[in-house]
Design an enzyme around this catalytic site. Structure first.
Site, PDB file in Angstrom:
ATOM      1  N   GLY A  91       4.628  -7.145   0.343  1.00 44.79           N
ATOM      2  CA  GLY A  91       3.648  -7.210   1.426  1.00 44.79           C
ATOM      3  C   GLY A  91       2.265  -7.287   0.815  1.00 44.79           C
ATOM      4  O   GLY A  91       2.085  -7.090  -0.388  1.00 44.79           O
ATOM      5  N   GLY A  93      -0.683  -6.203  -0.670  1.00 45.09           N
ATOM      6  CA  GLY A  93      -1.095  -4.919  -1.237  1.00 45.09           C
ATOM      7  C   GLY A  93      -2.577  -4.810  -1.526  1.00 45.09           C
ATOM      8  O   GLY A  93      -3.102  -3.713  -1.726  1.00 45.09           O
ATOM      9  N   ARG A  94      -3.276  -5.966  -1.570  1.00 49.81           N
ATOM     10  CA  ARG A  94      -4.717  -5.918  -1.803  1.00 49.81           C
ATOM     11  C   ARG A  94      -5.426  -7.069  -1.097  1.00 49.81           C
ATOM     12  O   ARG A  94      -6.408  -7.606  -1.575  1.00 49.81           O
ATOM     13  CB  ARG A  94      -5.034  -5.930  -3.298  1.00 49.81           C
ATOM     14  N   ASP A 126      -4.671   0.155  -6.628  1.00 54.70           N
ATOM     15  CA  ASP A 126      -5.961   0.476  -6.001  1.00 54.70           C
ATOM     16  C   ASP A 126      -6.443  -0.579  -4.995  1.00 54.70           C
ATOM     17  O   ASP A 126      -7.487  -0.417  -4.380  1.00 54.70           O
ATOM     18  CB  ASP A 126      -7.044   0.718  -7.070  1.00 54.70           C
ATOM     19  N   ASP A 256       7.748 -14.841  -2.941  1.00 53.48           N
ATOM     20  CA  ASP A 256       6.572 -14.423  -2.167  1.00 53.48           C
ATOM     21  C   ASP A 256       5.331 -15.221  -2.556  1.00 53.48           C
ATOM     22  O   ASP A 256       4.283 -15.089  -1.923  1.00 53.48           O
ATOM     23  CB  ASP A 256       6.321 -12.914  -2.327  1.00 53.48           C
ATOM     24  N   ASN A 257       5.448 -16.052  -3.603  1.00 51.45           N
ATOM     25  CA  ASN A 257       4.336 -16.927  -3.997  1.00 51.45           C
ATOM     26  C   ASN A 257       4.604 -18.387  -3.634  1.00 51.45           C
ATOM     27  O   ASN A 257       3.954 -19.286  -4.155  1.00 51.45           O
ATOM     28  CB  ASN A 257       4.069 -16.824  -5.504  1.00 51.45           C
TER      29      ASN A 257
END
Length: 475
Positions: A91, A93-94, A126, A256-257
């Site tokens: 999913g 994530g950033r 992060d 996912d890419n």
């Protein structure tokens, strides 16, 4: 302070993916201590009906640095096969979809972020993007676009003033947030997730959405589903051929890419191959060479095969299997077409095409002293109408270090190229010279070149070399 005059905040955003259930989570953007616009892609503004003079740097920063919202920010849900292993813990994530807007060409485009903060899918990360990562995204997308590859583009890059710690960069390193402009962020993995959670109804809904928005010429046709898959096979095969001709190694061809529109996106450890080396891998963590340069067609084929699993919930798998068998033909056609253009020709007979490409690849594989993309730059710069007069004029002044054993490879190339030239009318030489210029940019972004540009930014905060290289790329 919000500016009602900001053109980005006044675009007509459409709630396309937002209107679908169970594909996204609404998230908020990170707040940053600092905002400095490092890149704005003025070339893309006309697609939105804007001119560069209408948009100032503060407009970019307000929309794509402070993230003033026009629609809810959507972190997309998806799964994917990563290096062959299924991972349901994926999913955005950033990143998130900032908004979707229709261009003056009537196509729907996404503004997608990278480095915009934590989401429900960040896990232990992060949610940030290093400045170097952002710079590399600019370079990859602009270089590929210039070389005729169907790619997303970097719309803006804002430096954000945080210190980030990474295992693969000297740390602490500078932070940034990027906005990507692309046709779609729906991935193969978006469909794969729906099969995993057992939602056949949502596979149908998502497929209808994809057809209506990205394949409208098929929508409502009795065979719309099967034709969609066949077209997707063609798009992906063509994209893969474009990478191969450009000498580009994506490095992370996980499902996912892979975009449902067959568009290249998400550039991490990518590299342009220095020499023609089929085994070249761009990711230090790709120990088995799964996504090596030569393996890219097989990887794309495998990903299309895996996509049949969720799609078979709503369409015929046998038809998809027979459609996928056409991948090789689509690939070969696109590869030959683009490779010919890099060699200065637009149309040759099939035997001539096979012959020319064969001797070119043999030369590049056999003479590692000749860089892959450097060869095409040398061809562009050295070509002269007098090549047609005498075979010895061809690359007469080359400075390649060629051994006596390798010399026959160059000699054979010269003979084949010369034969093709003498079959062309004399006035065709001008067109060949123009085609070589069009297909072969003189700037080659090999790793040392990228590191050199990055060093100037790191040591002196000097961005001019990067901007100059991109400008030269465009000329």
């Amino acid at each position: 302070m919000s500016h009602p005059s900001n053109p980005f905040l006044n675009l007509n955003y459409e709630p396309a993916i937002e209107s679908l259930e169970d594909y996204h989570d609404v998230v908020t953007a990170a707040e940053y201590p600092f905002h400095k616009l490092r890149w704005r892609n003025d070339d893309l503004l006309p697609t939105l009906g804007l001119t560069p003079s209408q948009v100032n740097d503060d407009d970019f920063i307000e929309a794509f640095g402070h993230f003033r919202s026009v629609r809810p920010f959507l972190a997309l849900r998806y799964h994917g096969y990563q290096f062959g292993e299924y991972n349901p813990q994926l999913g955005d994530g950033r990143g998130f979809i900032y908004g979707q807007v229709r261009g003056i060409d009537n196509q729907l485009y996404d503004f997608g972020t990278k480095g915009s903060g934590r989401t429900p899918y960040s896990r232990t990360a992060d949610g940030r993007l290093t400045l170097k990562g952002g710079v590399r995204e600019i370079i990859a997308s602009e270089a590929l676009h210039r070389m005729g590859v169907k790619t997303s583009r970097c719309f803006s890059l804002v430096e954000t003033g945080e210190q980030l710690y990474r295992g693969d960069e000297p740390s602490p390193t500078r932070s940034s947030v990027m906005v990507r402009f692309s046709r779609s962020h729906i991935r193969f993995g978006t469909f794969e997730r729906l099969k995993w959670i057992g939602r056949e109804d949502l596979v149908r809904k998502l497929l209808d959405h994809v057809l209506q928005i990205y394949y409208p010429h098929l929508w409502g046709q009795p065979d719309q589903d099967s034709r969609f898959y066949l077209e997707l096979v063609e798009h992906v095969a063509t994209l893969c051929a474009q990478w191969m001709v450009a000498g580009f190694c994506h490095a992370v061809l996980n499902t996912d890419n892979m975009s449902i529109t067959g568009e290249s996106f998400d550039y991490g450890p990518f590299a342009f191959i220095p020499t023609y080396d089929p085994r070249f891998t761009a990711a230090y963590f790709d120990y088995a060479g799964r996504y090596s340069y030569a393996n890219q067609p097989a990887a794309c084929y495998w990903n299309l095969e895996k996509l049949q699993d969720p799609l078979s919930l709503v369409m015929d798998r046998d038809y998809m299997r027979s459609s996928l068998e056409k991948f090789k033909d689509f690939y070969r056609l696109a590869y030959c077409d683009m490779m010919l253009k890099r060699l200065g020709f637009t149309t040759l007979s099939e035997p001539e095409t096979e012959d020319l490409i064969g001797v070119t690849v043999a030369l590049l594989a056999g003479v590692q002293a000749v860089g892959y993309n450097q060869f095409f730059v040398n061809l562009r710069q050295s070509f002269h109408p007098n090549w047609r007069e005498d075979v010895s004029n061809i690359f007469a002044n080359h400075d390649w270090e060629i051994t006596a054993e390798q010399q026959p490879l160059l000699d054979k190339w010269r003979v084949v190229y010369h034969q093709l030239l003498i079959r062309q009318p004399l006035d065709e030489m001008t067109n060949i010279a123009q085609q070589l210029q069009k297909a072969n940019p003189t700037v080659i972004f090999l790793r040392p070149k990228i590191e050199e540009l990055w060093e100037r930014i790191t040591l002196d905060d000097d961005w001019q070399p990067l901007y100059a290289a991109i400008a030269e790329l465009k000329n």
